[in-house]
Design an enzyme around this catalytic site. Structure first.
Site, PDB file in Angstrom:
ATOM      1  NE  ARG A   1      44.667  31.010  33.475  1.00  0.00           N
ATOM      2  CZ  ARG A   1      44.846  29.980  34.195  1.00  0.00           C
ATOM      3  NH1 ARG A   1      44.117  29.090  33.617  1.00  0.00           N
ATOM      4  NH2 ARG A   1      45.381  29.732  35.194  1.00  0.00           N
TER       5      ARG A   1
ATOM      6  CG  MET B   1      40.808  45.920  40.194  1.00  0.00           C
ATOM      7  SD  MET B   1      41.200  47.504  39.494  1.00  0.00           S
ATOM      8  CE  MET B   1      41.831  46.955  38.140  1.00  0.00           C
ATOM      9  CG  ASN B   2      41.840  39.261  38.048  1.00  0.00           C
ATOM     10  OD1 ASN B   2      40.485  39.208  38.445  1.00  0.00           O
ATOM     11  ND2 ASN B   2      42.249  38.534  37.494  1.00  0.00           N
ATOM     12  CG  ASP B   3      45.328  39.244  35.448  1.00  0.00           C
ATOM     13  OD1 ASP B   3      45.200  39.175  36.692  1.00  0.00           O
ATOM     14  OD2 ASP B   3      45.276  38.191  34.914  1.00  0.00           O
TER      15      ASP B   3
ATOM     16  CD  GLU C   1      47.311  32.214  36.489  1.00  0.00           C
ATOM     17  OE1 GLU C   1      46.230  31.919  36.399  1.00  0.00           O
ATOM     18  OE2 GLU C   1      47.605  33.051  37.506  1.00  0.00           O
TER      19      GLU C   1
HETATM   20  C1  FRU Z   1      45.788  35.810  36.667  1.00  0.00           C
HETATM   21  C2  FRU Z   1      44.628  35.068  36.040  1.00  0.00           C
HETATM   22  C3  FRU Z   1      44.732  34.811  34.536  1.00  0.00           C
HETATM   23  C4  FRU Z   1      43.359  34.627  34.058  1.00  0.00           C
HETATM   24  C5  FRU Z   1      42.641  35.546  34.948  1.00  0.00           C
HETATM   25  C6  FRU Z   1      41.156  35.442  35.412  1.00  0.00           C
HETATM   26  O1  FRU Z   1      45.753  36.693  37.717  1.00  0.00           O
HETATM   27  O2  FRU Z   1      44.408  34.032  36.599  1.00  0.00           O
HETATM   28  O3  FRU Z   1      45.429  33.857  34.276  1.00  0.00           O
HETATM   29  O4  FRU Z   1      43.314  34.866  32.721  1.00  0.00           O
HETATM   30  O5  FRU Z   1      43.520  35.830  36.193  1.00  0.00           O
HETATM   31  O6  FRU Z   1      40.441  36.277  35.923  1.00  0.00           O
END
Ligand code: FRU
Length: 508
Positions: free
Chosen positions: A166, A44-46, A233
């Site tokens: 994005r 998982m990220n954001d 981002e």
């Molecule tokens: C930030 C990011 C966003 C992108 C997402 C892809 O951590 O790079 O810019 O939408 O993660 O997983």
């Protein structure tokens, strides 16, 4: 371009089946967090789409369920009554269309609004040849249909790299909807953000719409000339205590991972005139915070506890990827603006519901080189609140030894001479075994107040009245649980030390 509901459902079911097969084994690992949210399986990220809808908090997040590494992205989903206990839900969005990268990058970061009693999500579709902005909605908050108008925004302004357009964050103002996105005019690798080679200038785009389907470009809120980053981002733009705040996660600013700018918004021109710049958090593992307001009017932030290999200090692999998972989410933080334009944050008070086994230590003097050992819960899942009288302190350095054992320790040092906070994980057990420093404002003041949250693999630190925070992962063995404070170059006057064990908040 339509929506293939059948394919979408099948993709969600595939994830559910995979999660069902793997979650029990993964949950047993001692590195799984106790009170920080994590996906039950996978990378998982954001965190994104944070919102209170029909009274409940919704947390969506970047999810690659099928491995412990980043891949074709989905939107994971969890719901909470109190921001602390989160219940996992079936995947909210899976890539199912050409425009949202069902064979490519997938569904990237976005945001949520409530409109006409529906929960509406905005996200970036990472298609083969470009990134586009899309919309999906739900009347119950559990199952989502993608809009037939997708992509609602297919082209960035001219001169912008279509591979780097994005992270739409949408909000209502007056009669209009506004959207910010992060962009660059440099070159990049569309599918694998960690390969990004950027030499361009980052910008934040501002678009406006009356109906959520048709969007017009207004202006760039800000444009970097090098000082703001090469790609900005996950931008957030919101009013706070009489000013506007632009918060984003820059590439190309070395160890400045999450920036905020405070200033004034010129609605006529769509320009943001900022006067104060700061770092939301100074840790290695704090990225992509998202802002939202709850029904009580609180301004809240949640962020990813993790980091990308493109970050210059990152060394090699992720510590848990081979276990089939990676990443967690910070405690929700309430933020406010100080009179000087700086941001301050503290964990929401709901976290106190997890406290147990309070320990209170009476004021005392910690003498030079005589470690002061103390107890906080099991030493691994706990909260530590300490206060020092700096007028009665002759020590040059006050050092917390956390997660200690014969072979491991994590040091948190307050250098009162240089005015620095130093986090040292060179002996914590991490692959990226490093030190990070930041300014400590309290060094020139009469008191030093510190609040530390320890979970299985993360540490969140708050000091300077919440103006300085640090979030880091440490991959220590569960037996490393000793805690102590030492003073060097003199003695330290401890005014108070309170600690708590913190119960697990996991719901199955
Ligand atoms: C930030 C990011 C966003 C992108 C997402 C892809 O951590 O790079 O810019 O939408 O993660 O997983």
């Amino acid at each position: 371009m339509g929506f293939n509901a059948k394919r979408h459902l099948e993709k969600i079911q595939l994830v559910e089946e995979y999660v069902r097969q793997h979650k029990v084994d993964i949950a047993k690992h001692p590195w799984r967090e106790h009170y920080h949210f994590q996906a039950s399986v996978g990378w998982m990220n954001d965190p994104h789409g944070l919102i209170q809808f029909q009274g409940k908090f919704h947390l969506f997040y970047q999810h690659h369920p099928f491995s412990g590494k980043w891949g074709t992205m989905h939107w994971g989903h969890a719901i909470s009554e109190d921001l602390i206990h989160w219940e996992h839900q079936p995947e909210a969005l899976a890539p199912s269309e050409d425009y949202d990268g069902w064979e490519g990058g997938g569904i990237f970061t976005g945001s949520a609004i409530v409109h006409q009693d529906e929960l509406v999500l905005f996200y970036t579709g990472c298609a083969q040849d470009r990134q586009v902005q899309c919309m999906a909605s739900s009347s119950d908050g559990y199952s989502f249909a993608k809009s037939n108008h997708n992509p609602i925004l297919a082209d960035p302004p001219s001169g912008i790299n279509p591979h780097d357009f994005r992270d739409p964050k949408v909000w209502r103002q007056g009669d209009c909807w506004y959207m910010v996105t992060g962009v660059t005019d440099g070159v990049s690798d569309l599918i694998e953000p960690s390969n990004c080679q950027r030499n361009g200038l980052g910008k934040v785009c501002l678009h406006r719409s009356r109906d959520l389907k048709n969007w017009e470009f207004i202006n760039y809120l800000v444009e970097s000339h090098g000082e703001l980053g090469t790609m900005l981002e996950c931008p957030n733009f919101f009013p706070l205590d009489g000013k506007w705040v632009l918060m984003y996660s820059p590439m190309g600013l070395h160890d400045r991972q999450v920036i905020y700018l405070t200033g004034d918004f010129d609605e006529k021109t769509g320009k943001f005139h900022w006067h104060t710049m700061g770092s939301v958090d100074w840790g290695f593992d704090y990225y992509a915070p998202q802002h939202f307001c709850d029904d009580r009017g609180r301004d809240l932030l949640m962020a990813w506890v993790g980091s990308w290999p493109f970050m210059p200090w990152c060394r090699g692999n992720y510590d848990t990827s081979d276990l089939g998972w990676y990443g967690s989410i910070t405690l929700p933080r309430q933020i406010r603006l100080c009179p000087d334009g700086k941001l301050a944050s503290e964990p929401v008070s709901e976290i106190e519901r997890l406290r147990e086994n309070e320990q209170y230590y009476l004021p005392c003097v910690i003498h030079e080189s005589e470690a002061f050992p103390f107890i906080a819960g099991d030493g691994v899942h706990c909260e530590i609140i300490a206060s020092f009288d700096l007028q009665e302190t002759s020590a040059k350095r006050i050092v917390f030894r956390l997660r200690g054992s014969r072979n491991q320790e994590t040091k948190l040092e307050f250098d009162l001479v240089r005015g620095e906070m130093i986090f040292d994980r060179t002996r914590s057990g991490n692959i990226s075994a490093l030190q990070r420093k930041c300014l400590l404002e309290s060094a020139s003041q009469s008191k030093l107040n510190i609040r530390i949250f320890l979970d299985s693999i993360s540490i969140e630190i708050f000091t300077d009245g919440g103006r300085t925070t640090m979030t880091n992962n440490i991959f220590s063995s569960p037996e490393s649980n000793q805690l102590s404070i030492s003073a060097f170059g003199g003695s330290a006057r401890l005014l108070g030390l309170r600690t708590y064990g913190l119960r697990s908040s996991m719901i199955e």
